[in-house]
Design a protein around this motif. Structure first.
Motif, PDB file in Angstrom:
ATOM      1  N   GLY A 183      26.705  43.106  28.052  1.00 58.11           N
ATOM      2  CA  GLY A 183      26.250  43.736  29.276  1.00 58.11           C
ATOM      3  C   GLY A 183      25.466  42.704  30.070  1.00 58.11           C
ATOM      4  O   GLY A 183      25.677  41.499  29.914  1.00 58.11           O
ATOM      5  N   VAL A 184      24.555  43.127  30.903  1.00 57.51           N
ATOM      6  CA  VAL A 184      23.799  42.192  31.735  1.00 57.51           C
ATOM      7  C   VAL A 184      23.000  41.253  30.842  1.00 57.51           C
ATOM      8  O   VAL A 184      22.178  41.683  30.032  1.00 57.51           O
ATOM      9  CB  VAL A 184      22.860  42.941  32.701  1.00 57.51           C
ATOM     10  CG1 VAL A 184      22.132  41.946  33.582  1.00 57.51           C
ATOM     11  CG2 VAL A 184      23.655  43.913  33.551  1.00 57.51           C
ATOM     12  N   THR A 185      23.244  39.980  30.997  1.00 59.17           N
ATOM     13  CA  THR A 185      22.624  38.957  30.160  1.00 59.17           C
ATOM     14  C   THR A 185      22.106  37.836  31.046  1.00 59.17           C
ATOM     15  O   THR A 185      22.733  37.476  32.051  1.00 59.17           O
ATOM     16  CB  THR A 185      23.655  38.387  29.162  1.00 59.17           C
ATOM     17  OG1 THR A 185      24.201  39.465  28.395  1.00 59.17           O
ATOM     18  CG2 THR A 185      23.025  37.369  28.236  1.00 59.17           C
ATOM     19  N   GLU A 186      20.973  37.278  30.684  1.00 56.86           N
ATOM     20  CA  GLU A 186      20.402  36.163  31.439  1.00 56.86           C
ATOM     21  C   GLU A 186      21.360  34.970  31.386  1.00 56.86           C
ATOM     22  O   GLU A 186      21.707  34.482  30.316  1.00 56.86           O
ATOM     23  CB  GLU A 186      19.051  35.767  30.846  1.00 56.86           C
ATOM     24  CG  GLU A 186      17.979  36.844  31.010  1.00 56.86           C
ATOM     25  CD  GLU A 186      16.698  36.504  30.265  1.00 56.86           C
ATOM     26  OE1 GLU A 186      16.675  35.459  29.579  1.00 56.86           O
ATOM     27  OE2 GLU A 186      15.739  37.278  30.361  1.00 56.86           O
ATOM     28  N   SER A 187      21.808  34.535  32.546  1.00 54.43           N
ATOM     29  CA  SER A 187      22.735  33.406  32.620  1.00 54.43           C
ATOM     30  C   SER A 187      22.779  32.912  34.060  1.00 54.43           C
ATOM     31  O   SER A 187      22.116  33.459  34.942  1.00 54.43           O
ATOM     32  CB  SER A 187      24.140  33.830  32.175  1.00 54.43           C
ATOM     33  OG  SER A 187      24.744  34.644  33.161  1.00 54.43           O
ATOM     34  N   GLU A 188      23.623  31.901  34.284  1.00 56.86           N
ATOM     35  CA  GLU A 188      23.800  31.359  35.634  1.00 56.86           C
ATOM     36  C   GLU A 188      25.031  31.940  36.327  1.00 56.86           C
ATOM     37  O   GLU A 188      25.408  31.495  37.400  1.00 56.86           O
ATOM     38  CB  GLU A 188      23.921  29.830  35.559  1.00 56.86           C
ATOM     39  CG  GLU A 188      22.669  29.150  35.003  1.00 56.86           C
ATOM     40  CD  GLU A 188      22.834  27.643  34.900  1.00 56.86           C
ATOM     41  OE1 GLU A 188      23.937  27.143  35.188  1.00 56.86           O
ATOM     42  OE2 GLU A 188      21.861  26.981  34.537  1.00 56.86           O
ATOM     43  N   LEU A 189      25.665  32.952  35.710  1.00 55.82           N
ATOM     44  CA  LEU A 189      26.885  33.515  36.269  1.00 55.82           C
ATOM     45  C   LEU A 189      26.725  33.981  37.708  1.00 55.82           C
ATOM     46  O   LEU A 189      27.577  33.733  38.562  1.00 55.82           O
ATOM     47  CB  LEU A 189      27.362  34.692  35.410  1.00 55.82           C
ATOM     48  CG  LEU A 189      28.299  34.400  34.241  1.00 55.82           C
ATOM     49  CD1 LEU A 189      28.635  35.693  33.525  1.00 55.82           C
ATOM     50  CD2 LEU A 189      29.563  33.697  34.706  1.00 55.82           C
ATOM     51  N   ALA A 190      25.614  34.667  37.979  1.00 56.98           N
ATOM     52  CA  ALA A 190      25.425  35.249  39.312  1.00 56.98           C
ATOM     53  C   ALA A 190      25.203  34.184  40.385  1.00 56.98           C
ATOM     54  O   ALA A 190      25.334  34.469  41.581  1.00 56.98           O
ATOM     55  CB  ALA A 190      24.257  36.228  39.293  1.00 56.98           C
ATOM     56  N   ASP A 191      24.878  32.956  39.971  1.00 56.29           N
ATOM     57  CA  ASP A 191      24.630  31.891  40.939  1.00 56.29           C
ATOM     58  C   ASP A 191      25.885  31.540  41.730  1.00 56.29           C
ATOM     59  O   ASP A 191      25.789  30.934  42.801  1.00 56.29           O
ATOM     60  CB  ASP A 191      24.111  30.634  40.225  1.00 56.29           C
ATOM     61  CG  ASP A 191      22.753  30.854  39.576  1.00 56.29           C
ATOM     62  OD1 ASP A 191      22.114  31.886  39.864  1.00 56.29           O
ATOM     63  OD2 ASP A 191      22.334  29.988  38.771  1.00 56.29           O
ATOM     64  N   SER A 192      27.044  31.898  41.205  1.00 58.08           N
ATOM     65  CA  SER A 192      28.299  31.541  41.875  1.00 58.08           C
ATOM     66  C   SER A 192      28.728  32.553  42.925  1.00 58.08           C
ATOM     67  O   SER A 192      29.748  32.370  43.586  1.00 58.08           O
ATOM     68  CB  SER A 192      29.417  31.388  40.832  1.00 58.08           C
ATOM     69  OG  SER A 192      29.666  32.625  40.177  1.00 58.08           O
ATOM     70  N   ILE A 193      27.954  33.625  43.103  1.00 57.23           N
ATOM     71  CA  ILE A 193      28.330  34.668  44.062  1.00 57.23           C
ATOM     72  C   ILE A 193      28.005  34.211  45.479  1.00 57.23           C
ATOM     73  O   ILE A 193      26.836  34.039  45.833  1.00 57.23           O
ATOM     74  CB  ILE A 193      27.607  35.998  43.754  1.00 57.23           C
ATOM     75  CG1 ILE A 193      27.950  36.472  42.344  1.00 57.23           C
ATOM     76  CG2 ILE A 193      27.974  37.055  44.783  1.00 57.23           C
ATOM     77  CD1 ILE A 193      27.199  37.718  41.912  1.00 57.23           C
ATOM     78  N   SER A 194      29.030  34.025  46.277  1.00 55.45           N
ATOM     79  CA  SER A 194      28.818  33.562  47.653  1.00 55.45           C
ATOM     80  C   SER A 194      28.769  34.713  48.648  1.00 55.45           C
ATOM     81  O   SER A 194      28.186  34.576  49.729  1.00 55.45           O
ATOM     82  CB  SER A 194      29.937  32.587  48.063  1.00 55.45           C
ATOM     83  OG  SER A 194      31.196  33.248  48.087  1.00 55.45           O
ATOM     84  N   ASN A 195      29.363  35.850  48.300  1.00 50.73           N
ATOM     85  CA  ASN A 195      29.408  36.988  49.210  1.00 50.73           C
ATOM     86  C   ASN A 195      28.051  37.695  49.243  1.00 50.73           C
ATOM     87  O   ASN A 195      27.535  38.089  48.198  1.00 50.73           O
ATOM     88  CB  ASN A 195      30.488  37.965  48.760  1.00 50.73           C
ATOM     89  CG  ASN A 195      30.599  39.172  49.672  1.00 50.73           C
ATOM     90  OD1 ASN A 195      29.988  40.198  49.402  1.00 50.73           O
ATOM     91  ND2 ASN A 195      31.358  39.056  50.747  1.00 50.73           N
TER      92      ASN A 195
END
Length: 243
Positions: A183-195
């Motif tokens: 589920g929601v986990t601390e990571s850098e994944l969300a950093d790639s969201i440009s929208n």
């Protein structure tokens, strides 16, 4: 302690991959780390070695099939075998479909799905030849449910779930297969969201997040089981979240 295994980990420069490398090395396994950011891999490898663990690394782009084959071959050359492949590399540039960010759709398909397939293609012959192995694919709760802005991301994770189940059915008896879905986990994944719409939605969605070490613990659990036990699917969510 359980028998030491040789574990190759993709996407090992941060987040779940980095935490998994630390945990498995601390458990006595020898880890071979892959990612594009070699400066991070070098620092992590040195840290593990300083703590008495066994670690090495090689630059890896999971979207390049030849690169993945080279990575697996290097792990085998270094340690003599490959017991476990952790297909962890992933990206998550979420956006509404109507934003038509097709280049981001392509990137998710290339990394999240093709990267997993390339890993399997590289590792499977090695594991078959040595008489066994374990493939761990890191998916997401997005492999079970779809949410707005995540249609393509979830599609790749549904696909990884399907591939994992197919590999399990085809490999009964020698290759163990585990799907780990955080589920929601601390990571850098969300950093790639440009929208901007998707980025704002993700800020509230990620208000409650698990530490990456929690997912590393789940992977370690699956690896620690005796040879006759195959832990097929693990879903790990924050207790305080309904997502």
């Amino acid at each position: 302690m359980e028998q030491s295994k040789v574990v190759a980990i993709t996407g090992a420069s941060s987040g779940i991959g980095e935490a998994t490398a630390r945990r498995l090395a601390a458990d006595g396994h020898r880890v071979f780390l892959g990612a594009r950011r070699t400066e991070r891999l070098a620092a992590l490898t040195a840290e593990i070695a300083a703590a008495g663990g066994g670690a090495a690394y090689q630059r890896l782009d999971v979207t390049d099939a030849a690169d993945v084959r080279s990575f697996v071959a290097a792990a085998r050359a270094r340690y003599g075998r490959l017991d476990v492949l952790v297909n962890n590399a992933g990206v998550m540039p979420l956006s509404p479909l109507e934003a038509l960010l097709t280049h981001e759709w392509d990137r998710m398909i290339d990394v999240n799905l093709r990267g997993v397939l390339y890993g399997i293609a590289a590792a499977l012959p090695v594991m078959r030849a040595q008489g066994g192995g374990h493939v761990v694919n890191v998916a997401s709760v997005g492999a079970y449910e779809v949410s707005p802005t995540a249609a393509v991301y979830c599609a790749t994770k549904f696909a990884v779930r399907a591939v994992s189940e197919g590999l399990r059915q085809e490999s009964a008896g020698d290759i163990r297969v585990t799907l780990v879905s955080p589920g929601v986990t601390e990571s850098e994944l969300a950093d790639s969201i440009s929208n901007p719409v998707a980025r704002k939605a993700m800020e509230s969605y990620r208000a409650v997040a698990l530490p990456a070490s929690t997912i590393a613990d789940a992977i370690a659990y699956a690896l620690s089981q005796p040879p006759e036990v195959d832990v097929n699917e693990i879903v790990v969510r924050p207790a305080a979240s309904a997502q």
